[in-house]
Design a protein around this motif. Structure first.
Motif, mmCIF file in Angstrom:
data_model
loop_
_atom_site.group_PDB
_atom_site.id
_atom_site.type_symbol
_atom_site.label_atom_id
_atom_site.label_comp_id
_atom_site.label_asym_id
_atom_site.label_seq_id
_atom_site.Cartn_x
_atom_site.Cartn_y
_atom_site.Cartn_z
ATOM 1 N N ASP A 129 0.863 -1.185 0.000
ATOM 2 C CA ASP A 129 0.000 0.000 0.000
ATOM 3 C C ASP A 129 0.901 1.236 0.000
ATOM 4 O O ASP A 129 1.734 1.394 -0.878
ATOM 5 N N ASP A 130 0.780 2.088 0.992
ATOM 6 C CA ASP A 130 1.558 3.326 1.023
ATOM 7 C C ASP A 130 2.832 3.144 1.849
ATOM 8 O O ASP A 130 2.843 2.406 2.833
ATOM 9 N N LYS A 179 4.768 -3.839 -6.178
ATOM 10 C CA LYS A 179 3.404 -3.379 -5.973
ATOM 11 C C LYS A 179 3.429 -2.265 -4.937
ATOM 12 O O LYS A 179 4.117 -2.368 -3.918
ATOM 13 N N ASN A 233 1.169 1.725 -3.699
ATOM 14 C CA ASN A 233 0.275 2.843 -3.978
ATOM 15 C C ASN A 233 1.005 4.169 -3.789
ATOM 16 O O ASN A 233 2.000 4.414 -4.437
ATOM 17 N N ARG A 264 10.034 5.166 -6.811
ATOM 18 C CA ARG A 264 9.160 4.103 -7.323
ATOM 19 C C ARG A 264 9.895 3.408 -8.462
ATOM 20 O O ARG A 264 10.257 4.034 -9.462
ATOM 21 N N THR A 297 3.374 -1.623 -9.885
ATOM 22 C CA THR A 297 1.948 -1.453 -10.176
ATOM 23 C C THR A 297 1.192 -1.097 -8.903
ATOM 24 O O THR A 297 1.622 -1.441 -7.799
ATOM 25 N N PRO A 298 0.049 -0.426 -9.026
ATOM 26 C CA PRO A 298 -0.792 -0.217 -7.840
ATOM 27 C C PRO A 298 -1.385 -1.530 -7.367
ATOM 28 O O PRO A 298 -1.366 -2.533 -8.091
ATOM 29 N N GLU A 299 -1.931 -1.518 -6.146
ATOM 30 C CA GLU A 299 -2.532 -2.742 -5.599
ATOM 31 C C GLU A 299 -3.650 -3.281 -6.477
ATOM 32 O O GLU A 299 -3.800 -4.486 -6.628
ATOM 33 N N VAL A 358 -6.661 3.078 -8.851
ATOM 34 C CA VAL A 358 -5.275 3.338 -9.223
ATOM 35 C C VAL A 358 -4.707 4.481 -8.391
ATOM 36 O O VAL A 358 -5.251 5.591 -8.375
ATOM 37 N N GLN A 359 -3.621 4.198 -7.705
ATOM 38 C CA GLN A 359 -2.959 5.171 -6.828
ATOM 39 C C GLN A 359 -1.465 5.152 -7.150
ATOM 40 O O GLN A 359 -0.761 4.212 -6.771
ATOM 41 N N VAL A 360 -0.987 6.170 -7.832
ATOM 42 C CA VAL A 360 0.393 6.144 -8.317
ATOM 43 C C VAL A 360 1.123 7.459 -8.077
ATOM 44 O O VAL A 360 2.101 7.765 -8.749
ATOM 45 N N TYR A 395 7.562 8.287 -10.415
ATOM 46 C CA TYR A 395 6.105 8.227 -10.370
ATOM 47 C C TYR A 395 5.556 8.605 -11.745
ATOM 48 O O TYR A 395 5.063 9.695 -11.973
#
Length: 395
Positions: free
Chosen positions: A221-222, A245, A247, A272, A277-279, A284-286, A307
């Motif tokens: 995640d973050d 993976k 976010n 990054r 890839t995002p979760e 989509v959180q990038v 990013y």
């Protein structure tokens, strides 16, 4: 507390010297072994050794649990839920060093296999609707929040938590490598590593605690996340490397409260890796920094790299150095001057100026978002504490 020792040596320190007229030898201390389970009800110190953590181990109020440098504590998801929980009033002292960190891990080495380290305090929070207390979302069903800004939950130095992020019992969400509920400024957090967890590397739920020299590596995640009015003021040297993976680099919110205060973080690196890839493609959180629900604060000497764009079907999502997610955050925090980012170096990122979500037009007041080609970001020293299976996490 239930503790089983199969002592191979009952010695303290790192070495025992034995001398004769013809020979000087240095005999290494053999690590102790044992099982840690249940409630910790008396002050306990675990000497250098290799231990098994079984179940949800809780440090009770008024009790101090200590781990000596170089120790490894391993759990096994096949046995059920596992976590190390410090209840409000308890203390956790972890005396790692750069050369001999204390490592908490899980036998399968699969992200999301246990609950990590969770600490509760009674420092101030502002939860939803400005509430001074709230119930934890981790499955432990604890009330957190209070008036003790100087709460002291102990000292965590040179600690690595690996493969955390499991959901405990009927928790509302996954846990993190390190989770701090309303912890206070008396708590020391220094030289910590969150490695390959299934949720955030670090999450703060309100409180006044600060943290220095943090690494968040490969968390799903973050890298860093907080809410409930966290306001640590002395945070420095935060390094995130998102790979495989991941976010947001930082997800910042304040539970929809337009607070008069915010946290401060200096010397930040958010990277990054290519191909990350995002979760989920459905959310989509990038972005490097995301601010929402009135999140604010002051951030300086920042390096953002990698990013870029991510495509789902025919839709292209362009990663931003800063994304403002809603109109309230834009109006009260950006326009209101409570959100500031200084000396930001941006490379390999799709949107190099702050942007808003759909319908949010972002313009920082003059001087509140400044870029630079000379920002250095986090400054951390390599060593065993930042090395996993021969991989230097800072490269």
């Amino acid at each position: 507390m239930k503790t089983k020792f199969f002592a191979l040596a009952i010695l303290s320190g790192l070495f025992l010297n034995s001398c004769s007229s013809s020979d000087n030898t240095v005999t290494p201390i053999v690590p102790q072994v044992g099982e840690i389970t249940g409630e910790i009800t008396a002050n306990t110190t675990y000497a250098y050794g290799n231990y098994t953590l079984s179940g949800i181990v809780k440090v009770n109020p008024g009790i101090t649990l200590t781990f000596d440098a170089g120790s490894t504590i391993t759990c096994d998801k096949a046995d059920g839920d596992n976590a190390l929980v410090v209840l409000n009033g308890g203390k956790l002292i972890i005396n790692g060093t750069a050369d001999s960190p204390v490592v908490f891990t899980e036998i399968s080495k699969v992200p999301g296999s246990w609950g990590g380290i969770i600490m509760y305090g009674d420092a101030p929070i502002t939860a939803a609707a400005g509430a001074p207390t709230a119930q934890s979302e981790d499955g432990n069903v604890q009330i957190y929040g209070g008036t003790n800004a100087a709460h002291n939950g102990g000292s965590l130095s040179y600690v690595r938590v690996e493969y955390a992020g499991a959901k405990l019992a009927d928790g509302q969400k996954e846990n993190n490598a390190f989770t701090f509920y309303s912890c206070g400024s008396g708590t020391t957090l220094d030289h910590l590593v969150a490695y390959k967890g299934a949720d955030d590397g670090y999450e703060f739920f309100g409180g006044t605690v600060s943290a220095s020299n943090l690494i968040s590596y490969g968390n799903y995640d973050d890298a860093f996340d907080w809410q409930d009015g966290w306001k640590g003021q002395n945070n420095t040297n935060w390094y995130a490397y998102q790979t495989g993976k991941g976010n947001f680099g930082m997800e910042v919110e304040a539970s929809n409260n337009n607070n008069a205060f915010g946290p401060k973080v200096t010397n930040i690196t958010l990277k990054r890796a290519a191909g990350t890839t995002p979760e989920a493609d459905t959310d989509v959180q990038v972005d490097a920094f995301q601010f929402k629900k009135e999140g604010n604060g002051e951030y300086s000497n920042i390096v953002v790299d990698g990013y870029g764009s991510y495509t789902v079907g025919t839709t292209i999502y362009e990663g931003a150095v800063v994304k403002i997610q809603d109109n309230a955050t834009n109006l009260n925090q950006v326009v209101g001057g409570k959100l500031k980012l200084f000396n930001v170096k941006v490379t390999n990122t799709a949107q190099i100026v702050p942007v808003g979500a759909a319908g949010v037009i972002v313009t920082f007041p003059t001087g509140n978002f400044t870029t630079s080609t000379t920002a250095t970001g986090a400054s951390l020293t390599t060593g065993a504490w930042a090395n996993v299976s021969g991989t230097n996490l800072l490269n």
